[in-house]
Motif scaffolding. Structure first.
Motif, PDB file in Angstrom:
ATOM      1  N   PRO A  81      36.763  38.527  52.273  1.00 47.29           N
ATOM      2  CA  PRO A  81      35.652  37.488  51.324  1.00 47.29           C
ATOM      3  C   PRO A  81      35.212  38.012  50.393  1.00 47.29           C
ATOM      4  CG  PRO A  81      36.050  37.585  54.412  1.00 47.29           C
ATOM      5  CD  PRO A  81      36.201  38.242  53.677  1.00 47.29           C
ATOM      6  N   GLY A  82      35.746  39.645  49.855  1.00 47.28           N
ATOM      7  CA  GLY A  82      34.242  40.101  49.108  1.00 47.28           C
ATOM      8  C   GLY A  82      34.583  39.581  47.912  1.00 47.28           C
ATOM      9  N   ALA A  83      36.572  39.575  47.463  1.00 47.55           N
ATOM     10  CA  ALA A  83      37.015  39.485  46.636  1.00 47.55           C
ATOM     11  C   ALA A  83      37.264  38.497  46.192  1.00 47.55           C
ATOM     12  CB  ALA A  83      38.303  39.626  46.243  1.00 47.55           C
ATOM     13  N   ALA A  84      37.528  37.492  46.901  1.00 42.96           N
ATOM     14  CA  ALA A  84      36.351  36.200  46.652  1.00 42.96           C
ATOM     15  C   ALA A  84      35.042  35.997  46.286  1.00 42.96           C
ATOM     16  CB  ALA A  84      37.101  34.822  47.419  1.00 42.96           C
ATOM     17  N   LYS A  85      33.980  35.899  46.774  1.00 39.39           N
ATOM     18  CA  LYS A  85      32.891  36.534  46.136  1.00 39.39           C
ATOM     19  C   LYS A  85      32.347  36.715  44.832  1.00 39.39           C
ATOM     20  CE  LYS A  85      28.427  37.796  47.773  1.00 39.39           C
ATOM     21  NZ  LYS A  85      27.405  38.716  48.790  1.00 39.39           N
ATOM     22  N   ALA A  86      33.371  38.296  44.880  1.00 43.18           N
ATOM     23  CA  ALA A  86      33.303  39.056  43.580  1.00 43.18           C
ATOM     24  C   ALA A  86      33.677  37.932  42.222  1.00 43.18           C
ATOM     25  CB  ALA A  86      34.039  40.139  43.375  1.00 43.18           C
ATOM     26  N   LEU A  87      34.795  36.821  42.325  1.00 45.19           N
ATOM     27  CA  LEU A  87      35.271  36.108  41.482  1.00 45.19           C
ATOM     28  C   LEU A  87      34.217  35.111  41.128  1.00 45.19           C
ATOM     29  CD1 LEU A  87      38.962  35.808  42.557  1.00 45.19           C
ATOM     30  CD2 LEU A  87      38.286  36.706  40.288  1.00 45.19           C
ATOM     31  N   ARG A  88      33.733  34.606  42.567  1.00 44.24           N
ATOM     32  CA  ARG A  88      33.073  33.693  41.891  1.00 44.24           C
ATOM     33  C   ARG A  88      31.483  34.056  41.350  1.00 44.24           C
ATOM     34  NH1 ARG A  88      33.555  32.500  47.658  1.00 44.24           N
ATOM     35  NH2 ARG A  88      32.069  33.676  48.118  1.00 44.24           N
ATOM     36  N   GLU A  89      30.874  35.293  41.410  1.00 44.40           N
ATOM     37  CA  GLU A  89      30.031  35.830  41.149  1.00 44.40           C
ATOM     38  C   GLU A  89      30.060  35.635  39.326  1.00 44.40           C
ATOM     39  OE1 GLU A  89      28.587  39.177  43.400  1.00 44.40           O
ATOM     40  OE2 GLU A  89      27.452  37.188  44.720  1.00 44.40           O
ATOM     41  N   ALA A  90      31.467  36.152  39.368  1.00 53.97           N
ATOM     42  CA  ALA A  90      31.002  36.098  38.000  1.00 53.97           C
ATOM     43  C   ALA A  90      31.624  35.038  36.756  1.00 53.97           C
ATOM     44  CB  ALA A  90      32.614  37.158  37.539  1.00 53.97           C
ATOM     45  N   LEU A  91      31.790  34.017  37.151  1.00 55.30           N
ATOM     46  CA  LEU A  91      32.139  32.761  36.673  1.00 55.30           C
ATOM     47  C   LEU A  91      31.048  32.629  35.423  1.00 55.30           C
ATOM     48  CD1 LEU A  91      33.268  29.193  39.387  1.00 55.30           C
ATOM     49  CD2 LEU A  91      34.163  30.780  37.232  1.00 55.30           C
ATOM     50  N   PRO A  92      29.389  32.940  36.454  1.00 60.14           N
ATOM     51  CA  PRO A  92      28.901  32.729  34.796  1.00 60.14           C
ATOM     52  C   PRO A  92      28.026  33.055  33.820  1.00 60.14           C
ATOM     53  CG  PRO A  92      27.671  32.467  37.543  1.00 60.14           C
ATOM     54  CD  PRO A  92      28.943  32.677  37.605  1.00 60.14           C
ATOM     55  N   LYS A  93      28.970  34.332  34.090  1.00 64.57           N
ATOM     56  CA  LYS A  93      29.376  35.507  33.160  1.00 64.57           C
ATOM     57  C   LYS A  93      30.145  36.354  32.524  1.00 64.57           C
ATOM     58  CE  LYS A  93      26.687  38.167  37.341  1.00 64.57           C
ATOM     59  NZ  LYS A  93      27.005  38.228  37.968  1.00 64.57           N
ATOM     60  N   VAL A  94      31.322  35.140  32.361  1.00 64.61           N
ATOM     61  CA  VAL A  94      31.650  35.612  31.646  1.00 64.61           C
ATOM     62  C   VAL A  94      32.222  34.687  30.045  1.00 64.61           C
ATOM     63  CG1 VAL A  94      33.313  36.440  32.843  1.00 64.61           C
ATOM     64  CG2 VAL A  94      33.760  34.926  32.835  1.00 64.61           C
ATOM     65  N   GLU A  95      32.683  35.016  29.437  1.00 60.99           N
ATOM     66  CA  GLU A  95      33.278  33.704  28.266  1.00 60.99           C
ATOM     67  C   GLU A  95      34.016  32.631  29.060  1.00 60.99           C
ATOM     68  OE1 GLU A  95      32.097  33.479  25.160  1.00 60.99           O
ATOM     69  OE2 GLU A  95      30.530  35.658  25.709  1.00 60.99           O
ATOM     70  N   ASN A  96      35.056  31.871  28.698  1.00 64.15           N
ATOM     71  CA  ASN A  96      35.222  30.292  28.407  1.00 64.15           C
ATOM     72  C   ASN A  96      36.433  31.084  29.155  1.00 64.15           C
ATOM     73  OD1 ASN A  96      33.504  28.421  28.698  1.00 64.15           O
ATOM     74  ND2 ASN A  96      33.630  28.056  26.407  1.00 64.15           N
ATOM     75  N   ALA A  97      36.866  31.625  28.162  1.00 64.99           N
ATOM     76  CA  ALA A  97      39.019  32.542  28.352  1.00 64.99           C
ATOM     77  C   ALA A  97      38.868  32.870  29.419  1.00 64.99           C
ATOM     78  CB  ALA A  97      38.974  32.655  27.340  1.00 64.99           C
ATOM     79  N   GLN A  98      37.826  33.420  30.016  1.00 65.64           N
ATOM     80  CA  GLN A  98      37.954  34.462  31.090  1.00 65.64           C
ATOM     81  C   GLN A  98      37.743  33.837  32.596  1.00 65.64           C
ATOM     82  OE1 GLN A  98      36.232  36.420  28.373  1.00 65.64           O
ATOM     83  NE2 GLN A  98      38.428  37.004  28.087  1.00 65.64           N
ATOM     84  N   LYS A  99      36.741  32.312  32.111  1.00 66.42           N
ATOM     85  CA  LYS A  99      36.270  31.969  33.175  1.00 66.42           C
ATOM     86  C   LYS A  99      37.217  31.020  33.674  1.00 66.42           C
ATOM     87  CE  LYS A  99      32.563  30.336  32.596  1.00 66.42           C
ATOM     88  NZ  LYS A  99      30.726  29.393  32.190  1.00 66.42           N
ATOM     89  N   VAL A 100      37.963  30.432  32.470  1.00 69.01           N
ATOM     90  CA  VAL A 100      39.550  29.251  32.783  1.00 69.01           C
ATOM     91  C   VAL A 100      40.201  30.903  33.850  1.00 69.01           C
ATOM     92  CG1 VAL A 100      41.489  28.666  32.298  1.00 69.01           C
ATOM     93  CG2 VAL A 100      39.289  28.184  30.904  1.00 69.01           C
ATOM     94  N   GLY A 101      40.315  32.108  33.295  1.00 67.70           N
ATOM     95  CA  GLY A 101      41.547  32.427  34.076  1.00 67.70           C
ATOM     96  C   GLY A 101      41.109  32.598  35.675  1.00 67.70           C
ATOM     97  N   ILE A 102      39.192  32.806  35.825  1.00 63.19           N
ATOM     98  CA  ILE A 102      38.961  33.503  37.662  1.00 63.19           C
ATOM     99  C   ILE A 102      38.927  31.530  38.261  1.00 63.19           C
ATOM    100  CG2 ILE A 102      36.437  33.464  38.610  1.00 63.19           C
ATOM    101  CD1 ILE A 102      35.829  35.632  36.286  1.00 63.19           C
ATOM    102  N   ILE A 103      38.627  30.600  37.290  1.00 60.13           N
ATOM    103  CA  ILE A 103      38.667  29.565  38.344  1.00 60.13           C
ATOM    104  C   ILE A 103      40.423  29.417  38.673  1.00 60.13           C
ATOM    105  CG2 ILE A 103      38.446  26.969  38.516  1.00 60.13           C
ATOM    106  CD1 ILE A 103      36.482  27.406  36.002  1.00 60.13           C
ATOM    107  N   SER A 104      41.513  29.988  37.729  1.00 56.79           N
ATOM    108  CA  SER A 104      42.152  29.689  37.995  1.00 56.79           C
ATOM    109  C   SER A 104      42.939  30.790  39.352  1.00 56.79           C
ATOM    110  CB  SER A 104      43.792  30.002  36.949  1.00 56.79           C
ATOM    111  OG  SER A 104      43.526  29.118  35.975  1.00 56.79           O
ATOM    112  N   SER A 105      42.100  31.480  39.648  1.00 58.44           N
ATOM    113  CA  SER A 105      42.321  32.565  40.022  1.00 58.44           C
ATOM    114  C   SER A 105      42.027  32.055  42.220  1.00 58.44           C
ATOM    115  CB  SER A 105      41.957  34.487  39.888  1.00 58.44           C
ATOM    116  OG  SER A 105      42.447  34.699  39.256  1.00 58.44           O
ATOM    117  N   LEU A 106      40.546  31.702  42.065  1.00 61.08           N
ATOM    118  CA  LEU A 106      40.146  30.897  42.799  1.00 61.08           C
ATOM    119  C   LEU A 106      40.897  29.875  43.906  1.00 61.08           C
ATOM    120  CD1 LEU A 106      36.153  30.543  41.594  1.00 61.08           C
ATOM    121  CD2 LEU A 106      37.464  32.588  43.948  1.00 61.08           C
ATOM    122  N   GLY A 107      41.919  29.398  42.691  1.00 62.66           N
ATOM    123  CA  GLY A 107      42.281  28.675  43.222  1.00 62.66           C
ATOM    124  C   GLY A 107      43.953  29.252  44.015  1.00 62.66           C
ATOM    125  N   VAL A 108      44.413  29.999  43.617  1.00 62.80           N
ATOM    126  CA  VAL A 108      45.617  30.498  43.488  1.00 62.80           C
ATOM    127  C   VAL A 108      44.708  31.094  45.441  1.00 62.80           C
ATOM    128  CG1 VAL A 108      47.086  32.471  43.794  1.00 62.80           C
ATOM    129  CG2 VAL A 108      46.413  31.248  41.888  1.00 62.80           C
TER     130      VAL A 108
END
Length: 208
Positions: A81-108
């Motif tokens: 769960p910690g790995a997924a939490k780290a991805l979620r918590e990064a969402l509002p802190k990154v630029e759009n290009a990285q945000k798209v990637g993080i969202i995709s990872s949460l979907g994966v």
């Protein structure tokens, strides 16, 4: 130069203490001043052996335009769960290009705890973010994910809703699937969507 690390991954497979030591050694490299290729290599290996112990170091790379992809590559596979939490918590802190990637990872990861976070960016003004959020919710395939999708005006949300409905029906959650199909069967929908929804409704009724 890299062969000893590859060998160590094999030799520590049945030795938990040695593997933890290897993980710590590799994690430390992520905070060192080493070439990007070295950090890419480490991320690939942590994808295999990583635990919550390496998550903070990987998370620190998520905003880096050069290293974010490989950090996500590792976090996608670490089954905590910690790995997924780290991805979620990064969402509002990154630029759009990285945000798209993080969202995709949460979907994966099909991370059900990320539904609210993904729903929050469904209407993002940056179109690729909104599209990625819809696709990720379609990959998560829960009733909660499906309920969030009507908030999106992106065409990808309809396909994502159908994916959720098919998964829910296959899982025996007929009423949840039927509710989605009913929502897509209206006259305001394109003909091919209405047809898909009608087929879905019939499949739901056949499973009574």
């Amino acid at each position: 130069v890299l062969k000893p690390i590859n060998d160590a991954l094999i030799s520590t497979r049945e030795d938990d203490a040695a593997r933890k030591e290897l993980e710590a050694t590799l994690t430390a490299i992520l905070t060192d001043d080493v070439p990007r290729a070295a950090k890419d290599f480490v991320c690939r290996k942590l994808r295999v052996i990583g635990t919550d112990d390496c998550v903070p170091a990987l998370a620190s790379l998520l905003a880096d335009k050069d290293l974010s992809h490989m950090a996500r590559y590792a976090l996608e596979r670490i089954p905590t769960p910690g790995a997924a939490k780290a991805l979620r918590e990064a969402l509002p802190k990154v630029e759009n290009a990285q945000k798209v990637g993080i969202i995709s990872s949460l979907g994966v990861r099909q991370d059900t705890d990320s539904v609210n976070a993904l729903a929050g960016v469904l209407s993002d003004s940056f179109n690729p973010v909104a599209k990625a959020a819809a696709i990720a919710l379609g990959a998560i395939q829960t009733a909660a994910a499906a309920k969030a999708l009507p908030k999106s005006k992106h065409p990808a949300a309809i396909d994502a809703s159908l994916c959720c409905a098919e998964a829910l029906l296959a899982d025996g959650k007929r009423l949840d699937a039927l509710a989605i199909y009913n929502g897509l069967a209206g006259d305001e929908q394109p003909k091919h969507i209405r047809m898909a929804a009608t087929r879905g409704k019939l499949a739901c009724l056949a499973k009574k």
